[in-house]
Design an enzyme around this catalytic site. Sequence first.
Site, PDB file in Angstrom:
ATOM      1  CD  GLU A 194      -2.112  -2.217   0.923  1.00 25.00           C
ATOM      2  OE1 GLU A 194      -1.261  -2.801   1.630  1.00 25.00           O
ATOM      3  OE2 GLU A 194      -2.847  -2.819   0.133  1.00 25.00           O
ATOM      4  CG  ASP A 316      -6.276  -4.338  -1.264  1.00 29.13           C
ATOM      5  OD1 ASP A 316      -5.183  -4.894  -1.489  1.00 29.13           O
ATOM      6  OD2 ASP A 316      -6.666  -4.052  -0.121  1.00 29.13           O
ATOM      7  CE  LYS A 343      -8.029  -7.988   0.837  1.00 28.98           C
ATOM      8  NZ  LYS A 343      -6.963  -6.940   0.877  1.00 28.98           N
ATOM      9  CD1 TRP A 405      -5.097 -10.884   8.323  1.00 28.46           C
ATOM     10  CD2 TRP A 405      -4.720 -12.672   9.594  1.00 28.46           C
ATOM     11  NE1 TRP A 405      -5.342 -10.528   9.630  1.00 28.46           N
ATOM     12  CE2 TRP A 405      -5.114 -11.615  10.436  1.00 28.46           C
ATOM     13  CE3 TRP A 405      -4.440 -13.915  10.180  1.00 28.46           C
ATOM     14  CZ2 TRP A 405      -5.241 -11.739  11.816  1.00 28.46           C
ATOM     15  CZ3 TRP A 405      -4.558 -14.050  11.558  1.00 28.46           C
ATOM     16  CH2 TRP A 405      -4.952 -12.969  12.363  1.00 28.46           C
TER      17      TRP A 405
END
Length: 701
Positions: A194, A316, A343, A405
């Site tokens: 990021e 992302d 994700k 995670w």
Amino acid sequence: MSCRSLGRMAVLLFPIYATLAISSASWAANSPTINANDWPSYGGAYDEQHFSPLTRVDKDNVAKLGLAWSLELPNTHNGATVPLAVNGVIYFCVDQSIVRAVDATTGKLLWLYDPKVAVVAGRKLRNAWGVRGMTYSEGKVYVGTMDGRLIAIDAANGKPLWTQLTVGKSDSRYITGAPRVFDGLVIIGHAGAEYVGVRGYVTAYDTKTGAQRWRFYTIPGDPTKGFENDAMRAAAKTWSGKTWASGGGGAVWNAITIDPEQRLVFIGTSNGVPWNQGIRSPEGGDNLYLTSIVALDLDTGAYRWHYQTTPADTWDYDSSGDIELATLQIQGKARKVILHAPKNGFYYVIDRTNGKLISAEPFTKVTWAERIDLKTGRPVEAPGARYYKSGPKLIWPSSSGATNWQPASFNPLTSLSYFQVVDMPGYLDNGGMSENNWIRPNNQVSLGLQSSAADAPIDAATSRLIAWDPNTQTEKWRVATPGGWNGGVLSTAGQLVFQGRATGEFAAHDASTGKKLWSFDARMGITGAPISFSVNGEQYIAVVAGWGASGAGVYGSLAAQYGWISRVHSHRLLAFKLGGKAQLPSDLPAPMLTKPIVAPEFKLDAQRAKRGEDLYSRTCLLCHGSGAVAAGFAPDLRASSVPLTMAAFKTIVQGGGLLERGMPRYDELSDADLEDLRHFIRRQARDPNVGPKKLVILHEG
Ligand code: CA
């Protein structure tokens, strides 16, 4: 609060899974050096299944499970971690990368090792969530610290044996993930996708000396300097523009799985820097090897194959969820597979001998893609998903991920995957960001998107624990869980599934039906995953009750409604056994909501507050929460007396006055910047619509 502002908040959420007749014998065969009584690595064994073959605690007797002992961890900054257990000793790492060894039968502290990260980390302290796990091998405990050191510690006495800095001293890389060890190699990645200038890599070191054995970069560098290998040469053809000069990504911040049989290591890579592909790679391209599983030769680090879950990522969607190994019966044939739920909301079954996709189906609402085409192995993208071409858009899942995670557990006896699912959208807006203005200086978050510091409403997300059948790609059962941020999962051969939650509930469910069979109030939100081990024939379940990592840092009211206040509510290590009769300390404070300080004498300047909001979103939000509503990871600035006086605020923010407690130094901020932040914080403190009004708790007092 409107969808629009909810989505704007979600832009800033980081990261921050037939019947299978596998027996304990084949579990052991997959794990050549692992004793089933121990839990020596992050995922329990090389297959990373977060599964325990122990059966003494089972679904018929779990009602008798009780607390064996607990260890209080006062003033702990971050408790989102998975412990280890070897030969009757528990090892775990919380707070500022502080490692402890504890007698697993009594909870007595044996040693503590403090690598002093707050003092040496510099700007890396600004983006480090804490350490999610470690690895034990042959008398050594290996930990990657928040400031990027890999340290081998003598398990007998806590003395460091060697230390290796795995990242640049002043770059934006840092470590949150667990190292993995096999056959004389210790393998570690890093985080930081990021921030500006991060080219992801994974590195292998010699377990005896700490000497570097190999390093694999996940994305190509400056083409004028040549390429390290053919894999980089091939990858460079999938990029455009000049990302190599300032951007990048592909951090290996969580998933690393060793396949001893094939002598491969599988890594899960992050998204790119900046997130926005319209800026990162203006002519398009897949941007290899972002958001991928890459298989590497264990001995040399050479590329073998890859499977990219989100080509040309711009949302992302890190491929950083666990990479779990299993053998599934698929159309009558035993297939060696990888199970992976990144994700992006799809559950993938991949042939681990060649990286070919076997199946992929969504387990949550997904609007960025219509499906995954099994012929090409690629997603069929939905119209309008690329917001930088077609305009701002609310997209499911959010950038925080349908999973993150928190470990999933695959149970080879039920052939089901158990994991936490978050149903939440995110609003993505290119709004005015371009190649010319995406870079933020001084290690500030740089996404290439419009962002906002607005508070997240308490109902921004729903979540559930699910059992997923990877063979049929269908959900078998679901249990609603609180909010959008809960713990990882353990399953056992006793037909049990354990998970800790935001409310502090630690629960056991029937692995076949999901029925809740047992629960315990840990008096602290739980983020990490439990483990199971055996000492002298007695099976234990252990978990760190700790509230931390990105959800607890970023979420604002969505996570603050559970009432965990940084430095008020202590974290703790808990161990359970059948017939355990221990009690938690009787004087633990109840969950509570923050009381903001109104300070009527403070003259609010709306313009300054607006400027402060922008600065807050790039510097303070990650830990102190969206809308200046702290979710329990760091103190709530609305309720702190520090920003009320400029002198105190300067001492801490510019001067590093609370460095040792984990508050980084921001010496590049000017007095005018601090003044703007003070006005933003006071505006938020006075706004009656900011912050949760109602507490979600298990028990009072
Ligand atoms: Ca990411």
